[in-house]
Motif scaffolding. Sequence first.
Motif, PDB file in Angstrom:
ATOM      1  N   SER A 130       1.002  -1.124   0.173  1.00 39.89           N
ATOM      2  CA  SER A 130       0.129   0.059   0.127  1.00 39.89           C
ATOM      3  C   SER A 130       1.137   1.238  -0.179  1.00 39.89           C
ATOM      4  CB  SER A 130      -0.915   0.135   1.332  1.00 39.89           C
ATOM      5  OG  SER A 130      -0.217   0.087   2.483  1.00 39.89           O
ATOM      6  N   SER A 131       0.232   2.330  -0.476  1.00 41.95           N
ATOM      7  CA  SER A 131       1.001   3.728  -0.281  1.00 41.95           C
ATOM      8  C   SER A 131       0.115   4.678   0.137  1.00 41.95           C
ATOM      9  CB  SER A 131       1.656   3.897  -1.812  1.00 41.95           C
ATOM     10  OG  SER A 131       0.858   4.326  -2.579  1.00 41.95           O
ATOM     11  N   ASN A 132       0.662   5.622   0.792  1.00 42.95           N
ATOM     12  CA  ASN A 132      -0.172   6.924   1.167  1.00 42.95           C
ATOM     13  C   ASN A 132       0.373   7.958   0.268  1.00 42.95           C
ATOM     14  OD1 ASN A 132      -1.479   8.732   2.655  1.00 42.95           O
ATOM     15  ND2 ASN A 132      -1.066   8.140   4.509  1.00 42.95           N
ATOM     16  N   GLU A 133      -0.418   8.488  -0.573  1.00 41.00           N
ATOM     17  CA  GLU A 133       0.132   9.522  -1.255  1.00 41.00           C
ATOM     18  C   GLU A 133      -0.031  10.969  -0.854  1.00 41.00           C
ATOM     19  OE1 GLU A 133       1.959   8.880  -4.154  1.00 41.00           O
ATOM     20  OE2 GLU A 133       1.768   6.850  -3.498  1.00 41.00           O
ATOM     21  N   ASN A 134      -0.475  11.051   0.301  1.00 41.97           N
ATOM     22  CA  ASN A 134      -0.642  12.648   0.746  1.00 41.97           C
ATOM     23  C   ASN A 134      -0.064  12.363   2.327  1.00 41.97           C
ATOM     24  OD1 ASN A 134      -2.622  11.168   1.981  1.00 41.97           O
ATOM     25  ND2 ASN A 134      -4.282  12.441   1.145  1.00 41.97           N
ATOM     26  N   PHE A 135       0.814  11.589   2.662  1.00 39.00           N
ATOM     27  CA  PHE A 135       1.471  11.454   3.997  1.00 39.00           C
ATOM     28  C   PHE A 135       2.470  12.389   3.859  1.00 39.00           C
ATOM     29  CE2 PHE A 135       5.206   9.958   6.366  1.00 39.00           C
ATOM     30  CZ  PHE A 135       4.673   9.522   7.434  1.00 39.00           C
ATOM     31  N   PRO A 136       2.686  13.406   4.965  1.00 41.65           N
ATOM     32  CA  PRO A 136       2.266  13.340   6.154  1.00 41.65           C
ATOM     33  C   PRO A 136       0.897  13.771   6.828  1.00 41.65           C
ATOM     34  CG  PRO A 136       3.928  14.765   6.422  1.00 41.65           C
ATOM     35  CD  PRO A 136       4.139  14.409   4.879  1.00 41.65           C
ATOM     36  N   VAL A 137       0.621  14.435   5.821  1.00 41.69           N
ATOM     37  CA  VAL A 137      -0.614  15.449   6.205  1.00 41.69           C
ATOM     38  C   VAL A 137      -2.032  14.124   6.673  1.00 41.69           C
ATOM     39  CG1 VAL A 137      -2.519  16.741   5.523  1.00 41.69           C
ATOM     40  CG2 VAL A 137      -0.117  16.992   4.668  1.00 41.69           C
ATOM     41  N   ASP A 138      -1.921  13.088   5.826  1.00 44.35           N
ATOM     42  CA  ASP A 138      -2.609  12.165   6.040  1.00 44.35           C
ATOM     43  C   ASP A 138      -1.970  10.910   6.433  1.00 44.35           C
ATOM     44  OD1 ASP A 138      -4.613   9.957   6.244  1.00 44.35           O
ATOM     45  OD2 ASP A 138      -5.639  10.643   4.200  1.00 44.35           O
ATOM     46  N   ALA A 139      -2.283  10.577   7.784  1.00 35.53           N
ATOM     47  CA  ALA A 139      -1.207   9.259   8.175  1.00 35.53           C
ATOM     48  C   ALA A 139      -2.287   7.965   8.249  1.00 35.53           C
ATOM     49  CB  ALA A 139      -1.235   9.416   9.786  1.00 35.53           C
ATOM     50  N   PHE A 140      -3.504   8.106   7.535  1.00 32.42           N
ATOM     51  CA  PHE A 140      -4.171   6.841   7.429  1.00 32.42           C
ATOM     52  C   PHE A 140      -3.994   6.115   6.135  1.00 32.42           C
ATOM     53  CE2 PHE A 140      -6.374   9.532  10.237  1.00 32.42           C
ATOM     54  CZ  PHE A 140      -6.815   8.777  11.257  1.00 32.42           C
ATOM     55  N   THR A 141      -4.007   4.620   5.856  1.00 31.83           N
ATOM     56  CA  THR A 141      -3.639   3.992   4.540  1.00 31.83           C
ATOM     57  C   THR A 141      -4.666   2.642   4.860  1.00 31.83           C
ATOM     58  OG1 THR A 141      -2.027   3.047   3.306  1.00 31.83           O
ATOM     59  CG2 THR A 141      -1.719   2.594   5.730  1.00 31.83           C
ATOM     60  N   TRP A 142      -4.369   1.977   3.681  1.00 32.08           N
ATOM     61  CA  TRP A 142      -5.168   0.797   3.732  1.00 32.08           C
ATOM     62  C   TRP A 142      -4.659  -0.335   4.765  1.00 32.08           C
ATOM     63  CZ3 TRP A 142      -9.557  -0.189   0.862  1.00 32.08           C
ATOM     64  CH2 TRP A 142      -9.836   0.659  -0.139  1.00 32.08           C
ATOM     65  N   TYR A 143      -5.609  -1.073   5.258  1.00 30.44           N
ATOM     66  CA  TYR A 143      -5.203  -2.220   6.174  1.00 30.44           C
ATOM     67  C   TYR A 143      -6.392  -3.244   6.333  1.00 30.44           C
ATOM     68  CZ  TYR A 143      -8.790   0.103   9.206  1.00 30.44           C
ATOM     69  OH  TYR A 143     -10.208   0.498   9.926  1.00 30.44           O
ATOM     70  N   THR A 144      -5.970  -4.331   6.800  1.00 31.65           N
ATOM     71  CA  THR A 144      -7.136  -5.453   7.150  1.00 31.65           C
ATOM     72  C   THR A 144      -7.925  -5.214   8.542  1.00 31.65           C
ATOM     73  OG1 THR A 144      -5.490  -6.936   7.812  1.00 31.65           O
ATOM     74  CG2 THR A 144      -6.049  -7.176   5.537  1.00 31.65           C
ATOM     75  N   SER A 145      -9.183  -5.493   8.362  1.00 30.84           N
ATOM     76  CA  SER A 145      -9.875  -5.237   9.621  1.00 30.84           C
ATOM     77  C   SER A 145     -10.893  -6.400   9.685  1.00 30.84           C
ATOM     78  CB  SER A 145     -10.924  -4.016   9.012  1.00 30.84           C
ATOM     79  OG  SER A 145     -11.916  -3.690  10.071  1.00 30.84           O
ATOM     80  N   THR A 146     -11.322  -6.487  10.854  1.00 32.81           N
ATOM     81  CA  THR A 146     -12.594  -7.543  11.103  1.00 32.81           C
ATOM     82  C   THR A 146     -13.860  -6.889  11.153  1.00 32.81           C
ATOM     83  OG1 THR A 146     -12.092  -7.447  13.480  1.00 32.81           O
ATOM     84  CG2 THR A 146     -10.738  -8.957  11.961  1.00 32.81           C
ATOM     85  N   THR A 147     -14.022  -5.784  11.134  1.00 26.98           N
ATOM     86  CA  THR A 147     -15.258  -5.064  11.263  1.00 26.98           C
ATOM     87  C   THR A 147     -16.417  -5.460  10.547  1.00 26.98           C
ATOM     88  OG1 THR A 147     -14.029  -2.885  11.839  1.00 26.98           O
ATOM     89  CG2 THR A 147     -16.360  -2.533  11.422  1.00 26.98           C
ATOM     90  N   ALA A 148     -16.318  -5.368   9.241  1.00 28.30           N
ATOM     91  CA  ALA A 148     -17.528  -5.912   8.478  1.00 28.30           C
ATOM     92  C   ALA A 148     -17.090  -6.582   7.124  1.00 28.30           C
ATOM     93  CB  ALA A 148     -18.204  -4.542   8.127  1.00 28.30           C
ATOM     94  N   PRO A 149     -16.569  -7.904   7.254  1.00 28.48           N
ATOM     95  CA  PRO A 149     -16.103  -8.582   6.276  1.00 28.48           C
ATOM     96  C   PRO A 149     -17.384  -9.281   5.444  1.00 28.48           C
ATOM     97  CG  PRO A 149     -16.130 -10.128   8.133  1.00 28.48           C
ATOM     98  CD  PRO A 149     -16.495  -8.590   8.743  1.00 28.48           C
ATOM     99  N   ASN A 150     -17.076  -9.098   4.028  1.00 29.58           N
ATOM    100  CA  ASN A 150     -18.164  -9.953   3.169  1.00 29.58           C
ATOM    101  C   ASN A 150     -18.099 -11.287   3.262  1.00 29.58           C
ATOM    102  OD1 ASN A 150     -19.878  -9.931   0.809  1.00 29.58           O
ATOM    103  ND2 ASN A 150     -18.319 -11.030  -0.136  1.00 29.58           N
ATOM    104  N   GLY A 151     -17.126 -11.977   3.407  1.00 28.46           N
ATOM    105  CA  GLY A 151     -17.229 -13.307   3.710  1.00 28.46           C
ATOM    106  C   GLY A 151     -16.047 -13.841   4.575  1.00 28.46           C
ATOM    107  N   GLY A 152     -15.866 -14.738   5.587  1.00 27.32           N
ATOM    108  CA  GLY A 152     -14.611 -14.965   6.221  1.00 27.32           C
ATOM    109  C   GLY A 152     -14.718 -14.134   7.315  1.00 27.32           C
ATOM    110  N   SER A 153     -13.449 -13.517   7.853  1.00 20.01           N
ATOM    111  CA  SER A 153     -13.676 -12.684   8.932  1.00 20.01           C
ATOM    112  C   SER A 153     -12.532 -11.551   9.006  1.00 20.01           C
ATOM    113  CB  SER A 153     -12.976 -13.587  10.277  1.00 20.01           C
ATOM    114  OG  SER A 153     -11.603 -13.793   9.904  1.00 20.01           O
ATOM    115  N   ARG A 154     -12.158 -11.087   7.584  1.00 21.69           N
ATOM    116  CA  ARG A 154     -11.373 -10.117   7.520  1.00 21.69           C
ATOM    117  C   ARG A 154     -11.739  -9.360   6.040  1.00 21.69           C
ATOM    118  NH1 ARG A 154      -8.425 -14.207   9.530  1.00 21.69           N
ATOM    119  NH2 ARG A 154      -7.281 -13.886  11.278  1.00 21.69           N
ATOM    120  N   HIS A 155     -11.420  -8.255   6.200  1.00 22.26           N
ATOM    121  CA  HIS A 155     -11.462  -7.436   4.476  1.00 22.26           C
ATOM    122  C   HIS A 155     -10.637  -6.205   4.562  1.00 22.26           C
ATOM    123  CE1 HIS A 155     -13.522  -4.060   6.981  1.00 22.26           C
ATOM    124  NE2 HIS A 155     -13.794  -4.943   7.810  1.00 22.26           N
ATOM    125  N   LEU A 156     -10.464  -5.599   3.543  1.00 21.17           N
ATOM    126  CA  LEU A 156      -9.766  -4.391   3.496  1.00 21.17           C
ATOM    127  C   LEU A 156     -10.341  -3.168   4.134  1.00 21.17           C
ATOM    128  CD1 LEU A 156      -7.997  -4.703  -0.258  1.00 21.17           C
ATOM    129  CD2 LEU A 156      -6.625  -4.340   1.954  1.00 21.17           C
TER     130      LEU A 156
END
Length: 210
Positions: free
Chosen positions: A53-79
């Motif tokens: 992954s790449s954060n093209e507006n770093f360091p103003v924005d410190a957020f980037t893509w990651y895997t989460s367990t909040t709301a998967p479509n299937g299984g237990s994880r999602h982007l």
Amino acid sequence: VSVNVFGQASGCTIGTFTTGSSFTVTPTQSPSSYTETMDNGVTPPALPCGMTSSNENFPVDAFTWYTSTTAPNGGSRHLAIDKNTNNTTAKDDWVYSAPMNLTAGKLYRIYFNYRVSNAANPEQFELFVSNSADAATMTSTSSVKQLTGLTNLTYVLDSTADIIPLLNGIHYYGIHANSAAGAASLYIDDIQVKEIPVAALDPGSCITIP
């Protein structure tokens, strides 16, 4: 512009997992073709082996893509990608596939499922395919898919992104989150790249990539 490039991966050696045959995939016509569910050997927030992954507006924005367990479509994880909490910085964040070995002249289709976390905050993203996993190279080509004004709180399957490589070799898909400032979170899950018999579709309707 400063760019924060992440090599997040579970069970991978950082900086080496985008080279070597063990991390190169070859999409085929098989139902078990290259599919990324975010579930195999992944410990959130790390990305699956081969993905970057790449954060093209770093360091103003410190957020980037990651895997989460909040709301998967299937299984237990999602982007997932979250908004900048300052509410003034738009998303400019990429996640790239593992290296894919594609054959010139063959037709490939990219399937993916997407949803948002808050219908009151429309999201958007675009999909590119290129021979290098970086934003500059991706955006030197035409986007394969653009989705805007997304407010769906349940996953939607999209299977309309078709590509025909001009050259044999390694390619990557890149998902670019580019929602306006103040949006919420965007979720993507169960991405598949599959070879489609050319006879099944008019190649003239596809995006040709270098």
